[in-house]
Motif scaffolding. Structure first.
Motif, PDB file in Angstrom:
ATOM      1  N   ASP A 122       0.829  -1.201   0.000  1.00 19.29           N
ATOM      2  CA  ASP A 122       0.000   0.000   0.000  1.00 19.29           C
ATOM      3  C   ASP A 122       0.871   1.262   0.000  1.00 19.29           C
ATOM      4  N   ASP A 172      -1.210  -7.262   2.905  1.00 25.01           N
ATOM      5  CA  ASP A 172      -0.950  -5.917   3.399  1.00 25.01           C
ATOM      6  C   ASP A 172      -2.282  -5.168   3.547  1.00 25.01           C
ATOM      7  N   HIS A 255       1.633  -3.931  11.661  1.00 21.17           N
ATOM      8  CA  HIS A 255       2.811  -3.358  11.019  1.00 21.17           C
ATOM      9  C   HIS A 255       3.992  -3.194  11.984  1.00 21.17           C
ATOM     10  N   HIS A 273       7.067  -7.933   2.199  1.00 19.67           N
ATOM     11  CA  HIS A 273       6.426  -7.075   3.200  1.00 19.67           C
ATOM     12  C   HIS A 273       5.070  -7.656   3.607  1.00 19.67           C
ATOM     13  N   VAL A 277       3.485  -9.050   7.098  1.00 24.02           N
ATOM     14  CA  VAL A 277       2.296  -8.378   7.638  1.00 24.02           C
ATOM     15  C   VAL A 277       1.163  -9.382   7.882  1.00 24.02           C
TER      16      VAL A 277
HETATM   17 ZN    ZN Z   1       2.140  -2.310   4.676  1.00 25.66          ZN
END
Ligand code: ZN
Length: 368
Positions: A122, A172, A255, A273, A277
């Protein structure tokens, strides 16, 4: 009571082959661009972007990104951009390239144009970058006084990227409502520096609703390299709804726990990532009080998308209690977003990490 604050990019464009129109969207911004993409992405999209830009008689300085959103890399590219007198920074690629482009545009006080080639994070819409050390360890958030001027996401390119990237973006984005909800409940501040607006809340909720409806179909669409309405909806959820939703809705524990994981060495650095997450979100759910059905709703979606749900899945099968405490300590350092939503200690986080791992193992056992 703090102010309600909502921020967003000035313009967001999404669709099949929209990269072919990028020149038209930026022609009023200036005459000199610097275009940043890593070696692979130059082939996939960078060269096309430059071609479109040049067709509008705008100049392009081309830079190959070295792979890490570090201070050193930001300084290196800023120097190149300055020499070229660039006023428009175009970042083409994944989260780290885009975060670097935002930082460079901030250094130049110029325009930021963001062209994601995957829907894997994001990062595109926000007025912040995540800065890492040259070795990939989370160093902190860097905040800017404005969001990108333009975000252009071509769903044809997204559909051609490996499905793992879309799944990471879904993970995410699935954190968005879980985290925003916890910040709203605790009365904490968002990344925009105020309390959550009704708009921020609605966007975060809609993000989750869209993913539970269409994530699977979108994932299958990407396996077929096809752009479909389901994919368009999930790309919007991963990019726009998640981007606005985390920034103006609030970040909580998921996060912070992700950031904690970057403090460890080893194979965990090969996880994306979103994959970190995903596990962080399960840990946040374990910190909260939810019934079994609710927690399993997330585990089921993650597993169906090939996302990690256990410590073993994120390459931490052999992690010691000391390692896990290191993650928990890093997740609860002063200034981490976890404090906007929870009043807890590192020990509580470590317990929740082990609990989340067991919940997922039990689910897998039951659904073998
Ligand atoms: Zn993120």
């Amino acid at each position: 009571m703090s102010e309600r604050i909502f921020i967003s990019p000035a313009k967001y464009v999404q669709g099949k082959n929209v990269i072919q129109n990028i020149g038209g969207y930026i022609k009023d911004l200036g005459e000199q661009t610097v275009v940043i993409a890593d070696e692979t992405v130059w082939e996939i999209a960078g060269n096309d972007v430059v071609k479109q830009v040049k067709q509008e008689n705008i100049k392009a300085e081309e830079v190959v990104f070295n792979g890490e959103a570090s201070k050193q890399e930001i300084d290196r590219i800023t120097e190149i951009a300055n020499k070229a007198n660039a006023t428009i920074v175009i970042g083409v690629g994944g989260g780290k390239t885009l975060d670097t482009a935002k930082a460079v545009s901030d250094e130049l006080n110029g325009y930021a144009v963001i062209v994601p080639t995957t829907a894997s994070t994001d990062a595109p819409t926000s007025a912040l970058s995540v800065v890492y050390s040259d070795d990939g360890v989370f160093e902190g958030y860097r905040f800017y006084n404005k969001n990108p001027n333009l975000v252009v996401i071509d769903t044809k390119i997204v559909a051609g990227a490996p499905p793992r990237f879309l799944a990471s973006g879904i993970a995410d984005a699935l954190a968005t409502w879980v985290e925003a909800r916890s910040v709203i409940q605790a009365g904490g501040d968002t990344m925009a520096g105020g309390s959550t607006t009704i708009a921020g809340q609605a966007i975060a909720e809609k993000c989750e609703e869209t993913l539970f409806k269409y994530a699977h179909l979108a994932y299958e669409s990407v396996q077929a390299k096809s752009v479909t309405p389901a994919l368009e909806s999930v790309v919007e959820a991963n990019t726009l709804l998640s981007g606005l939703g985390f920034e103006s809705g609030g970040l909580g524990a998921a996060h912070a726990i992700h950031n904690g994981f970057t403090a460890l060495h080893g194979d965990i650095h090969n996880m994306t990532h979103g994959e970190k997450v995903a596990f962080g979100t399960l840990v946040q759910l374990a910190l909260e009080q939810h019934d079994e059905k609710e927690i399993e709703r997330y585990i089921a979606l993650y597993t169906s998308l090939g996302l990690p749900v256990t410590l073993e899945d994120i390459k931490l099968k052999d992690a010691s209690r000391d390692d896990i405490m290191k993650v928990a300590e890093a997740a609860t350092t002063e200034g981490e977003t976890i404090h906007q939503a929870f009043n807890i200690t590192a020990d509580d986080v470590a317990d929740a990490i082990y609990a989340a791992d067991r919940y997922a193992k039990a689910y897998k056992e039951k659904n073998k």
